[in-house]
Design a protein around this motif. Structure first.
Motif, PDB file in Angstrom:
ATOM      1  N   LYS A 182      -4.417  -0.557  16.834  1.00  0.00           N
ATOM      2  CA  LYS A 182      -3.746   0.676  16.367  1.00  0.00           C
ATOM      3  C   LYS A 182      -3.356   0.609  14.892  1.00  0.00           C
ATOM      4  N   LEU A 183      -3.248   1.793  14.326  1.00  0.00           N
ATOM      5  CA  LEU A 183      -2.682   1.971  12.983  1.00  0.00           C
ATOM      6  C   LEU A 183      -1.584   3.019  13.122  1.00  0.00           C
ATOM      7  N   ILE A 184      -0.570   2.940  12.279  1.00  0.00           N
ATOM      8  CA  ILE A 184       0.435   4.009  12.282  1.00  0.00           C
ATOM      9  C   ILE A 184       0.210   4.853  11.031  1.00  0.00           C
ATOM     10  N   LEU A 185      -0.056   6.136  11.236  1.00  0.00           N
ATOM     11  CA  LEU A 185      -0.272   7.028  10.088  1.00  0.00           C
ATOM     12  C   LEU A 185       0.922   7.965   9.991  1.00  0.00           C
ATOM     13  N   ILE A 186       1.652   7.876   8.903  1.00  0.00           N
ATOM     14  CA  ILE A 186       2.967   8.533   8.757  1.00  0.00           C
ATOM     15  C   ILE A 186       3.809   8.019   9.936  1.00  0.00           C
ATOM     16  N   SER A 187       4.059   8.821  10.982  1.00  0.00           N
ATOM     17  CA  SER A 187       4.848   8.257  12.079  1.00  0.00           C
ATOM     18  C   SER A 187       4.053   8.230  13.377  1.00  0.00           C
ATOM     19  N   LYS A 188       2.782   8.617  13.314  1.00  0.00           N
ATOM     20  CA  LYS A 188       2.006   8.731  14.545  1.00  0.00           C
ATOM     21  C   LYS A 188       0.992   7.603  14.698  1.00  0.00           C
ATOM     22  N   PRO A 189       0.868   7.040  15.899  1.00  0.00           N
ATOM     23  CA  PRO A 189      -0.152   6.002  16.058  1.00  0.00           C
ATOM     24  C   PRO A 189      -1.556   6.596  16.177  1.00  0.00           C
ATOM     25  N   LEU A 190      -2.499   5.892  15.637  1.00  0.00           N
ATOM     26  CA  LEU A 190      -3.918   6.231  15.835  1.00  0.00           C
ATOM     27  C   LEU A 190      -4.560   4.972  16.390  1.00  0.00           C
ATOM     28  N   SER A 204     -10.467  14.617   3.238  1.00  0.00           N
ATOM     29  CA  SER A 204     -10.546  13.256   3.778  1.00  0.00           C
ATOM     30  C   SER A 204      -9.146  12.675   4.011  1.00  0.00           C
ATOM     31  N   LEU A 205      -9.070  11.739   4.948  1.00  0.00           N
ATOM     32  CA  LEU A 205      -7.773  11.176   5.344  1.00  0.00           C
ATOM     33  C   LEU A 205      -7.038  10.536   4.180  1.00  0.00           C
ATOM     34  N   LYS A 206      -7.814  10.006   3.216  1.00  0.00           N
ATOM     35  CA  LYS A 206      -7.136   9.316   2.109  1.00  0.00           C
ATOM     36  C   LYS A 206      -6.317  10.294   1.265  1.00  0.00           C
ATOM     37  N   LYS A 207      -6.611  11.593   1.396  1.00  0.00           N
ATOM     38  CA  LYS A 207      -5.845  12.588   0.645  1.00  0.00           C
ATOM     39  C   LYS A 207      -4.628  13.086   1.443  1.00  0.00           C
ATOM     40  N   LEU A 208      -4.327  12.370   2.547  1.00  0.00           N
ATOM     41  CA  LEU A 208      -3.204  12.735   3.409  1.00  0.00           C
ATOM     42  C   LEU A 208      -1.872  12.278   2.824  1.00  0.00           C
ATOM     43  N   SER A 209      -1.921  11.355   1.868  1.00  0.00           N
ATOM     44  CA  SER A 209      -0.661  10.762   1.405  1.00  0.00           C
ATOM     45  C   SER A 209       0.247  11.836   0.795  1.00  0.00           C
ATOM     46  N   PRO A 210       1.554  11.736   1.046  1.00  0.00           N
ATOM     47  CA  PRO A 210       2.490  12.722   0.501  1.00  0.00           C
ATOM     48  C   PRO A 210       2.369  12.825  -1.012  1.00  0.00           C
ATOM     49  N   TYR A 211       1.978  11.715  -1.671  1.00  0.00           N
ATOM     50  CA  TYR A 211       1.842  11.713  -3.121  1.00  0.00           C
ATOM     51  C   TYR A 211       0.746  12.694  -3.551  1.00  0.00           C
ATOM     52  N   VAL A 212      -0.428  12.585  -2.909  1.00  0.00           N
ATOM     53  CA  VAL A 212      -1.533  13.495  -3.268  1.00  0.00           C
ATOM     54  C   VAL A 212      -1.156  14.930  -2.900  1.00  0.00           C
ATOM     55  N   ARG A 227       3.284  -2.455  10.074  1.00  0.00           N
ATOM     56  CA  ARG A 227       3.544  -1.301   9.200  1.00  0.00           C
ATOM     57  C   ARG A 227       3.879  -1.808   7.803  1.00  0.00           C
ATOM     58  N   THR A 228       3.333  -1.193   6.783  1.00  0.00           N
ATOM     59  CA  THR A 228       3.695  -1.639   5.445  1.00  0.00           C
ATOM     60  C   THR A 228       4.784  -0.766   4.845  1.00  0.00           C
ATOM     61  N   SER A 229       5.048   0.388   5.485  1.00  0.00           N
ATOM     62  CA  SER A 229       6.129   1.246   5.004  1.00  0.00           C
ATOM     63  C   SER A 229       6.786   1.907   6.209  1.00  0.00           C
ATOM     64  N   PHE A 230       8.114   2.021   6.157  1.00  0.00           N
ATOM     65  CA  PHE A 230       8.825   2.661   7.258  1.00  0.00           C
ATOM     66  C   PHE A 230       8.387   4.122   7.374  1.00  0.00           C
ATOM     67  N   TRP A 231       8.172   4.780   6.223  1.00  0.00           N
ATOM     68  CA  TRP A 231       7.876   6.215   6.215  1.00  0.00           C
ATOM     69  C   TRP A 231       6.423   6.514   6.524  1.00  0.00           C
ATOM     70  N   THR A 232       5.541   5.747   5.923  1.00  0.00           N
ATOM     71  CA  THR A 232       4.125   6.133   6.047  1.00  0.00           C
ATOM     72  C   THR A 232       3.306   5.169   6.903  1.00  0.00           C
ATOM     73  N   GLY A 233       3.962   4.163   7.487  1.00  0.00           N
ATOM     74  CA  GLY A 233       3.258   3.239   8.382  1.00  0.00           C
ATOM     75  C   GLY A 233       2.160   2.479   7.657  1.00  0.00           C
ATOM     76  N   ASN A 234       0.937   2.610   8.179  1.00  0.00           N
ATOM     77  CA  ASN A 234      -0.209   1.917   7.551  1.00  0.00           C
ATOM     78  C   ASN A 234      -1.057   2.862   6.694  1.00  0.00           C
ATOM     79  N   LEU A 235      -0.472   3.992   6.339  1.00  0.00           N
ATOM     80  CA  LEU A 235      -1.270   4.979   5.598  1.00  0.00           C
ATOM     81  C   LEU A 235      -1.898   4.379   4.339  1.00  0.00           C
TER      82      LEU A 235
END
Ligand code: HEM
Length: 473
Positions: free
Chosen positions: A47-55, A194-202, A10-18
């Motif tokens: 696996k990847l972690i997106l926000i707090s959920k694994p994919l 698209s998934l890349k627009k999932l970030s809380p920033y966008v 994970r690169t961030s506690f909050w957003t995982g690998n987003l």
């Protein structure tokens, strides 16, 4: 629960690998290529972690078979909700692509299937031909070997005009109108989904306020158009006027035969067909022209195939399409390397083991034809454009569980035959009428805006083909 599954930290506690997804474009790579790199590094299931959920991402062929074909697993609510609403506005809603409730989906699918039957599509050949002929007329305006024409733009307009005509009996004429709003609106919506627009920033930052507003306005435009066209059709049916038995009529009939469906859900399906039916074909045909431009020997084989089967015949029939064998191989090979939609996601209905890894019940699993088609363990010379790999007795033909651009199983693309006819017709008429070259030196940067695209389009130089070069039919 998921620590045993390999994957990047994970690169961030909050957003995982987003950030893998959101920063993809900045690194000059789209998500498909990033996932491909991860598959090479962590193996066929990771696996990847997106926000707090694994994919979990898997290219394991048994998993593909179980999840898409035999196991009755449903689509992931979390993932498909993204396309259902975009920045708060209802978009594809509970349409056929995004419906995750199996019973509701099955009811709709059964009602829509007749609109895509082969016999019905054959009846539409004249309309398909007429619409694509308008593209050819348009392209003649640029055909001086000097004026670059963006094929992506032209194909995008053509597929919109074809879809509006054959599916909804509407003349949109975007080919003749450079300022038509629909193509831009569809591209904006796909990017917004698209998934890349999932970030809380966008999703929240004022920096993206205009972006979000433009996407929302685009959604409103398409949904309002749907509302108007559906109401007109209902009125025509109620007035006993003769109406085409097209996709719009079938969509309207769904409401009559399924009392659970409300008007908004019918608009969901309108938007689904409008967006899924336009963008995918234009993307596929654009990539086909790109590959052919980069491989003149393959282009020559295709032109020979077209000349042999249809010559200079004006109306290409359904049977002709089936006879152009090399065209079929070009179409399939293009979709192997650039499937417009790179993956699909199912949620596991029970615990099961993939590649020796225990995957808990309720896990979202991403299955990607893009990744498996590019892995050398599944394909000979995977990155080479080699239509011949689809020859009937080819020893290097991809397996169906690694190559599935329309997905597999009950939720296979409903518009697959429609897309094949239209996509191949566009390519056949283009190469029947023009010599095509890519404009040299252009960037061919691929991005993922829900579907794969060339970021800056595809510029080509055209010259009309001499009639006497062709075999008259
Ligand atoms: C080259 C062209 C096309 C490709 C590669 C393609 C690919 C796909 C894929 C991969 C899916 C599954 C999506 C998912 O699981 O998330 C899908 C579903 C679907 N597509 Fe297509 N598509 C194409 C053209 C079309 C066209 C022309 C139409 C309609 C006119 C269409 C209508 C649909 C519908 C309604 C579904 C949902 C099917 C269901 O779940 O029952 N597609 N398509």
């Amino acid at each position: 629960m998921y620590d045993h599954i390999p994957g990047p930290e994970r690169t961030s506690f909050w957003t995982g690998n987003l950030n893998y997804i959101t920063s993809a474009d900045k690194e000059g790579k789209h998500l498909g290529d990033l996932l491909l790199d991860l598959a090479k590094k962590y193996g066929h299931t990771f696996k990847l972690i997106l926000i707090s959920k694994p994919l979990v991402v898997s290219v394991n062929q048994e998993a593909v078979k179980e999840l898409l074909v035999t196991g009755g697993h449903k689509k992931s609510d979390d993932i498909y909700k993204r396309a259902s609403k975009v920045f708060g506005n209802r978009c594809l809603g509970n349409g056929l692509v995004t419906e995750t409730n199996i019973e509701k989906w099955s009811l709709k699918r059964n009602l829509m299937n007749p609109a895509f039957k082969r016999e019905y599509l054959i009846e539409l050949m004249s309309q398909f031909n007429e619409c694509v002929d308008k593209l050819i007329v348009q392209l003649h305006k640029f055909a001086d070997d000097k004026s670059p024409v963006c094929m992506m733009t032209q194909f995008s307009r053509t597929t919109l005009d074809v879809l509006s005509k054959v599916a909804f009996d509407k003349e949109v004429n975007s080919l003749e109108n450079d300022d038509h709003q629909f193509p831009t609106a569809i591209r904006r919506i796909l990017d917004g989904m698209s998934l890349k627009k999932l970030s809380p920033y966008v999703q929240n930052s004022p920096t993206y306020w205009f972006y979000r507003r433009n996407v929302r306005k685009s959604v409103e435009l398409i949904r309002e158009t749907g509302k108007t066209w559906i109401k007109e059709r209902i009125q025509a049916i109620n007035n006993d006027e003769t109406v085409h038995n097209d996709i719009l009529t079938h969509t309207v009939k769904m409401m009559g035969e399924n009392t659970d469906l409300d008007f908004e859900e019918i608009i969901d399906d309108f938007c689904t067909f409008f967006i899924a039916g336009q963008d995918t074909i234009s993307t596929a045909t654009t990539f086909a022209v790109m590959f052919l431009g980069q491989n003149p020997d393959k282009m020559k084989k295709l032109v020979d195939d077209i000349d042999t089967v249809v010559g200079s015949k004006a109306k290409i029939e359904y049977n002709d399409i089936g006879k152009m064998k090399y065209l079929d191989m070009v179409w399939k090979e293009t979709l192997r390397l650039y499937p417009p939609s790179i993956s699909t996601v199912r949620v596991t209905e029970k615990d099961f083991v993939i590649d020796g890894i225990n995957i808990p019940c309720g896990t979202d699993i991403n299955l990607s034809t893009y990744i498996s088609s590019r892995l050398p363990e599944f394909n000979d010379r995977p990155l080479e454009f080699l239509p011949e790999r689809f020859e009937p007795d080819s020893p290097i033909k991809p397996s169906i569980y690694t190559y599935y651009p329309f997905t597999l199983g009950p939720r296979i693309c409903l518009g697959q035959q429609f897309a094949k006819i239209e996509g191949k017709l566009i390519l056949a008429k283009l190469f029947q009428n023009f010599e095509v070259r890519l404009e040299p030196g252009q960037p061919l940067h691929v991005v993922l805006e829900s579907t794969l695209k060339l970021k800056d389009g595809l510029k080509c130089l055209l010259v009309p083909r001499l009639k006497d070069k062709k075999n008259d039919k």
